[in-house]
Structure formats: structure tokens, C-alpha cells
Scaffold this active site. Structure first.
Site, PDB file in Angstrom:
ATOM      1  N   SER A 220      17.406  75.058 140.679  1.00 24.59           N
ATOM      2  CA  SER A 220      17.831  74.286 139.515  1.00 24.59           C
ATOM      3  C   SER A 220      18.939  73.297 139.920  1.00 24.59           C
ATOM      4  O   SER A 220      18.739  72.465 140.786  1.00 24.59           O
ATOM      5  CB  SER A 220      18.277  75.230 138.404  1.00 24.59           C
ATOM      6  OG  SER A 220      18.463  74.551 137.182  1.00 24.59           O
ATOM      7  N   ASP A 346       7.733  72.769 132.848  1.00 29.59           N
ATOM      8  CA  ASP A 346       9.171  73.063 132.826  1.00 29.59           C
ATOM      9  C   ASP A 346       9.884  72.104 131.872  1.00 29.59           C
ATOM     10  O   ASP A 346       9.937  70.899 132.111  1.00 29.59           O
ATOM     11  CB  ASP A 346       9.736  72.915 134.242  1.00 29.59           C
ATOM     12  CG  ASP A 346      11.201  73.311 134.349  1.00 29.59           C
ATOM     13  OD1 ASP A 346      11.837  73.568 133.315  1.00 29.59           O
ATOM     14  OD2 ASP A 346      11.710  73.347 135.485  1.00 29.59           O
ATOM     15  N   HIS A 375      10.848  77.259 133.855  1.00 31.41           N
ATOM     16  CA  HIS A 375      12.029  76.936 134.651  1.00 31.41           C
ATOM     17  C   HIS A 375      12.507  78.199 135.368  1.00 31.41           C
ATOM     18  O   HIS A 375      12.996  79.143 134.745  1.00 31.41           O
ATOM     19  CB  HIS A 375      13.140  76.385 133.756  1.00 31.41           C
ATOM     20  CG  HIS A 375      14.312  75.847 134.521  1.00 31.41           C
ATOM     21  ND1 HIS A 375      14.243  74.696 135.272  1.00 31.41           N
ATOM     22  CD2 HIS A 375      15.584  76.312 134.669  1.00 31.41           C
ATOM     23  CE1 HIS A 375      15.408  74.460 135.836  1.00 31.41           C
ATOM     24  NE2 HIS A 375      16.245  75.427 135.485  1.00 31.41           N
TER      25      HIS A 375
END
Length: 412
Positions: A220, A346, A375
């Protein structure tokens, strides 16, 4: 009115009689009930196999990297079967922290100083029991970068440490300033655009284990920071390889997606509160330079960045910060083998913002895009507790880089 009441009473009476008979017979003792269940199951199975379970899309800027991945990482060619009862993006994202196991890892903590006087917390997993690499001076090492408010105790980090341990490798987790319990010594935290702390960490790790090969994995925001670092440093980078998971490539598109009503309710507000809690823990030192009360009133990540992050790192506006934080502009300059895993569904990193065309122009970069996964989700199997698709990508690529990395020489 009397007629309506009589009709309703007759309906409920008939329904009660039907249900009573069904209970006596049993749902599966009824030909109709069994047919309904079997028909629904068959229809769902067909839908799942046709529309949900698909092979990922592999995009690479050069044939050499593409073939290397095909040969060394079978996972890039295999059909990804998301967990059949939770394949939807938001469900995968929300359930992963609760469904996946958190294996115990005994870290060795190290605090290092940054040039501005601040301190950075590193958590080492030395893996001294490694059979395949008993010499600690040459033991392959993976630098791990967690997400926005993540630490070395996140389940996805623990899983990567576990995979590395099984392969005989060492890990070191770079915790961003102030998130893992250490005190802030200067009024500064972190952001995706600023890679100064990452540069300090990489230099420190390479000095500490100067004979050991080093690669990195970012998740991320950690992946965004890592990609930005690679883009800025170009040929100066001495990492053997990099793998990035669920990176947000265009921060403008990421924040716009997270501001849609449902995603704001499910994710944006929660992450904003986590960021504010981190700021509030260090209020004593931060309020000397910033209006913390104003920061604590932010309702979204964008508002938080406007009131805190962009100001802390000296950007003229939040748009300037978001532009600098977006790795999509730096992909072309990456000169280290970098594999990037994203899910097309996502909501943190919208499919249309994934830099497909930029990757096609860079022989050092490859994209692996699954249809589902959310995600940092990538759950698979009936009960996805021990391993995820993301874990398998990490394990295979890391092993390929350390043990067959010569096949990646002279990509750029």
C-alpha cells in the site's frame, strides 16, 4: 378493510401450514426444495468459474522480465480462485485482518537516528536458525515496508516474515516514525512522497549486512514510497529486486475513489481517525509547529493531508503534495526489477489509474493484475487463514530474485 384483513389472515395461515409441513418433511426431503438448492448452487458455481475465477494479467516492459516471471514464478500464470464466499472487493479488504492468522514473530528492535535528530524504529527477524543460509553475514535479507498506519505486527507483514523464514532469509521491517510505540524526537512524521527516511534505512541496513543481498517489499503506502524511491534514485539503487502490493499509483484518483459515499463510510473515515490518533499520541511535540486541533477536525484523508501532511513537508498546496506522492509519474525511471501486484477491483487504487502504458515502456517493471482481491486482500481457498495469493507471489518472486537473480541482469 375487513376484506384485506381476511385475505392477509388466510395468507399467513396458508404460509404457516406450508412451513409446518416443510419442517416435517425436511427441506432436502422435498423434491422442490432440493431442486432449488441444487439449482442455485449450480448457477453460483457457473457464475464463479466464468466471471470470478480468472488468470491474472501479466504486463512487462520487456520480454526478458516477462519470461523470467513465467519461468520462475508459476503463480503469475495460474488462475486465481478468490475465496468463493467473500470474493467481492470490499469484503476481501475488510475481512483480511480478521480472517488471516497472525503468526508469532520474535523481533529484535533497533532505533536509528535520522539526520534531523529523529529516530526510526526497525524490527529485525534475524532467522538465526536458517538451514539454507547459516552464515548470517551473507544471509539474503528482505526489507519490508508496511502500509499507511501499519507496523511490523500487521498480518500481511507477519505472513511475509513467515514466508521468508521458511526460505531461510532474514527480514527487517521499516516502521514509519511514531507508529510503533517509539517517541517522536522531532515534529515530523512521514508521507508517501518523502523518501529520506527510507534512504537512511537502506543505507544503514546495507552497512550492517554489507555482504548480504538485499531486496525490498512494500505494501500500500509502503509500496508507493518504495516506488517513488526507485524512480528518484534510478541507477543508484543497489537493491536486487522489489515487489509492491496494492500500491496507489495516482493519489488524486485514490482519494477520489475513497470519497465515494460507501467507501468513505467503510474506509476513509476509519483511516482518517487512525491518522488523527497517531498525531494525537504525539501532540506534545507536534503542536509546537502545527494546529493539531484543526487537524483533529478533519473528516477525510484529503482534509487531513491539507491540514497536516502537505504543510509538514513544505508543499505549496495539497495538490502539489499529491502530484509528488503519485508513483505513476516515476515508473519510467525505475531501473531495478520491480513486480507490482494490484487487483482491478481495489477501491484504494482504481483500475483505470494503474500505469499500464508506463510499465510497457520500462523493461525493469512488471504488473500483475487480478480481477479480484480488493486492497491487500487476495484471499483464496475455502478458509484463507494461513496463506493468500499475495503471500504466494511474495514467496515465489523473492526466491526467484535471490536464487536465480542472474536472469534479471541488464534489464534496463
Amino acid at each position: 378493510m375487513i376484506s384485506l384483513e381476511l385475505n392477509f389472515n388466510l395468507f399467513t395461515s396458508d404460509l404457516s401450514l406450508y412451513l409446518k409441513n416443510q419442517v416435517k418433511v425436511g427441506l432436502f426431503g422435498s423434491g422442490v426444495g432440493l431442486s432449488v438448492v441444487l439449482g442455485f448452487s449450480a448457477a453460483y458455481a457457473c457464475y464463479y468459474l466464468i466471471s470470478v475465477a480468472k488468470k491474472p494479467l501479466l504486463i512487462a516492459g520487456g520480454n526478458k522480465f516477462h519470461q523470467f516471471l513465467r519461468d520462475q514464478c508459476p503463480v503469475v500464470s495460474e488462475t486465481y480462485y478468490p475465496t468463493f464466499w467473500c470474493w467481492e472487493s470490499r469484503v476481501q479488504t475488510l475481512l483480511r485482518p480478521f480472517v488471516t492468522a497472525k503468526p508469532w514473530v520474535n523481533y529484535r528492535n533497533e532505533l536509528i537516528r535520522a539526520p534531523d535528530g529523529g529516530q526510526i524504529s526497525l524490527d529485525w527477524f534475524d532467522n538465526d536458525d536458517s538451514v539454507s543460509h547459516p552464515d548470517q553475514s551473507t544471509r539474503p535479507t528482505v526489507l519490508l515496508l508496511p502500509g499507511l498506519t501499519g507496523t511490523s505486527r500487521e498480518s500481511y507483514i507477519l505472513h511475509m516474515v513467515q514466508q521468508s523464514r521458511d526460505l531461510g532469509y532474514r527480514c527487517v521491517v521499516f516502521n514509519n516514525r511514531g507508529v510503533s510505540g517509539e517517541k517522536l524526537l522531532t515534529p515530523r512524521t512521514y508521507c508517501a512522497a518523502n523518501t529520506e527516511d527510507l534512504e537512511v534505512v537502506i543505507e544503514h541496513v546495507q552497512r550492517t549486512i554489507n555482504k548480504a543481498p538485499l531486496m525490498a517489499a512494500g505494501v500500500s503506502m509502503g509500496g508507493m514510497m518504495l516506488a517513488n524511491y526507485l524512480g528518484r534514485k534510478g541507477s543508484e539503487v543497489r537493491l536486487k529486486g522489489v515487489v509492491v502490493f496494492s500500491a496507489g499509483w495516482d493519489v488524486f484518483e485514490c482519494t477520489a475513489s475513497l470519497e465515494k459515499p460507501l467507501d468513505r463510510f467503510l474506509f476513509n473515515s476509519y483511516l482518517t481517525s487512525c491518522l488523527q490518533a497517531s498525531v494525537d499520541r504525539h501532540r506534545t511535540i507536534l503542536e509546537k509547529k502545527y494546529d493539531i486541533d484543526h487537524v483533529m477536525k478533519a473528516k477525510t484523508i484529503r482534509e487531513f493531508d491539507e491540514r497536516f501532511t502537505s504543510i509538514m513537508f513544505g508543499y505549496p498546496s495539497n495538490d502539489d503534495y499529491y502530484r509528488d506522492a503519485s508513483p505513476i509519474h516515476k515508473v519510467k525511471s525505475v531501473q531495478v526489477p520491480m513486480l507490482c501486484l494490484n487487483a482491478a477491483d481495489d477501491v484504494f487504487s482504481p483500475n483505470h489509474a494503474i500505469p499500464v502504458e508506463a510499465v510497457k515502456q520500462n523493461p525493469s517493471v512488471a504488473l500483475l493484475i487480478t480481477c479480484h482481491g480488493g486492497h491487500i486482500g487476495f484471499l483464496e481457498g475455502l478458509w484463507p487463514r494461513q496463506s493468500t495469493y499475495m503471500d504466494r507471489v511474495f514467496r515465489q518472486f523473492t526466491k526467484a530474485v535471490f536464487e536465480n537473480g542472474n536472469g534479471l541482469n541488464d534489464l534496463y
